[in-house]
Design an enzyme around this catalytic site. Structure first.
Site, short mmCIF file in Angstrom:
data_model
loop_
_atom_site.label_atom_id
_atom_site.label_comp_id
_atom_site.label_asym_id
_atom_site.label_seq_id
_atom_site.Cartn_x
_atom_site.Cartn_y
_atom_site.Cartn_z
N GLY A 77 36.63 44.06 35.17
CA GLY A 77 37.76 43.18 34.94
C GLY A 77 39.07 43.89 35.21
O GLY A 77 39.25 45.04 34.80
N SER A 132 38.43 39.71 34.97
CA SER A 132 37.34 39.04 35.68
C SER A 132 35.99 39.12 35.00
O SER A 132 35.03 38.49 35.46
CB SER A 132 37.23 39.60 37.10
OG SER A 132 38.29 39.13 37.89
N SER A 168 36.85 36.34 45.75
CA SER A 168 38.00 35.44 45.71
C SER A 168 38.09 34.75 44.36
O SER A 168 37.15 34.10 43.91
CB SER A 168 37.87 34.38 46.81
OG SER A 168 38.90 33.43 46.71
#
Length: 437
Positions: A391, A153, A251
């Site tokens: 991440g 992420s 999300s």
């Protein structure tokens, strides 16, 4: 397999190397004579901050121009700091990084189940490197801070930068409905681009169902290739979590839609946008978007997924499409590249002051974290706040953060996932890097 090194570029480009003792094994290291050159290369020529300074003797017209530039720069700096966002102490007050403490953190990470862990700190020309464990459980190769890995992420910050550059180019409005650009995609015209990037859209995270079971869920999608719209459709099968703008709720769906926006507005794949807008200008040599290919190019650390069942063997998750994430988490990079990226972003070299200010308007998540637009703020025990992203993708955990001005940056990575003990312990690297603990 435990090492720590530190290097610094001198006035004439020379490097002085200090070796730091690490318990259980002697530290080893090599100088990094290109550190200063790389840092300079990380600043796009278009910025030209040093060029903006007026020479000692100039004509009246040039002096007036320099004065105007200085006033503009001061105004931009002021605009980049939202009044509502609390800040830590000035960068000058930061203690030196504690590499001994950092080595202790990485040893604990390995003890809790990660095959290996690495950390790199870049601090105004000085580079610190610490490693522990292995990059490959079969060959036993030691992990290196030069290895490439999947950043999960942390990709979200890259995607956000691209979209905010498009805002700077007047091709996108943060407060416009997503459906203005992608007609009919979402069931609610109130969902704006800003809602996506701040995780306040209320769109259900499809990956919660996808990975309810870690290994079987992963194996079901390891080689699968999704379209963006297929992923959005998975989300829309479930009720929304809240009304648009009402509350923060993380999300992956938000950043899948963001990827669709990038491709719609640029007319090109997201890989092209990353490459042309970030990778090339910053001369990032280890950053790739290879989807739907499954291999990591060059030298890399293998990633290992921890099964849900205690005592079950780790699963080598290195080869995967990461198609379930794409613009939400499919980039590959290295510690050096992530340090350069966040240094450039926080230093104002990728976005206008107004867009960076947008990015840094935070919503509180809990007592120590807040979220802006594709950017996290972490408030550390010493009162310092750092900015970046975490991440998590099968086989890898990453922390990549920097100081407010980007002068000091840290990237830390452990090559496992689905292990809360490893994830929480790795967070201690921030305390060592920025609080000297």
């Amino acid at each position: 397999m435990d090492s720590a090194t530190v290097g610094r570029a001198g006035v004439l480009g020379a490097v002085a190397l200090s070796l730091l003792a690490v318990p259980a094994r002697a530290a080893t290291g090599t100088p990094d004579p290109q550190a200063a050159a790389r840092q300079a290369a990380a600043t796009p020529a278009a910025v030209g901050r040093q060029a903006a300074a007026a020479p000692a003797v100039v004509g009246r017209q040039a002096a007036a121009k320099a004065a105007r530039q200085a006033a503009t720069a001061a105004a931009r700096l002021a605009a980049a700091t939202p009044a509502a966002a609390p800040r830590g102490p000035a960068v000058a007050a930061l203690p030196a990084p504690n590499t001994t403490g950092l080595a202790t953190v990485l040893r604990s990470v390995v003890a809790k189940g990660a095959p290996g862990a690495l950390a790199r700190i870049d601090d105004h020309g000085r580079t610190y490197r610490v490693t522990r464990g292995v990059a490959d459980r079969v060959t036993g190769r030691a992990i290196s801070t030069g290895d490439r890995f999947r950043i999960g992420s942390v990709t979200k910050t890259f995607t956000t930068v691209v979209l905010l550059q498009l805002v700077d180019e007047h091709r996108l409005s943060l407060d416009a409905p997503v459906n203005r650009y992608l007609p009919g995609l979402l069931p609610d015209d109130r969902i704006t681009v800003r809602h996506l990037l701040s995780h306040r859209s209320g769109l259900y995270d499809y990956s919660d169902d996808m990975f309810a079971a870690s290994v079987s869920g992963f194996e079901a999608v390891r080689e699968k290739v999704f379209t963006y719209r297929q992923l959005v459709a998975l989300s829309l099968k479930k009720p929304r979590t809240d009304a648009p703008g009402a509350a923060y709720s993380y999300s992956n769906t938000n950043f899948v839609v963001a990827g669709l926006l990038v491709e719609k507005l640029t007319g090109k794949p997201v890989r092209t946008a990353y490459r042309d807008r970030i990778v090339k200008p910053l001369k990032l040599t280890d950053t790739f978007y290879v989807h739907p290919d499954t291999a990591i190019p060059g030298r890399y650390t293998r990633g290992y997924l921890t099964p849900d069942r205690a005592g079950a063997p780790l699963v080598d998750a290195t080869a995967q499409t990461v198609s379930w994430a794409q613009s939400a988490g499919a980039l590959i990079s290295s510690a050096r590249d992530l340090d350069v990226f966040y240094g450039a972003l926080l230093g104002g070299r990728l976005l206008s002051a107004a867009r960076l200010a947008d990015m840094e308007r935070f919503t509180e998540v809990n007592g120590t974290t807040a979220y802006g637009l594709g950017l996290r703020r972490r408030d550390l025990s010493c009162g310092v706040s750092v900015y970046g992203h975490t991440g998590a993708v099968q086989g890898y955990y990453t922390y990549a953060f920097g100081t407010k001005d980007g002068g000091r940056t840290l990237t830390a990575m452990a090559n496992t996932s689905n292990n809360a003990g490893v994830l929480n312990t790795l967070a201690g690297a921030l305390e060592s890097a920025f609080c000297g603990k």
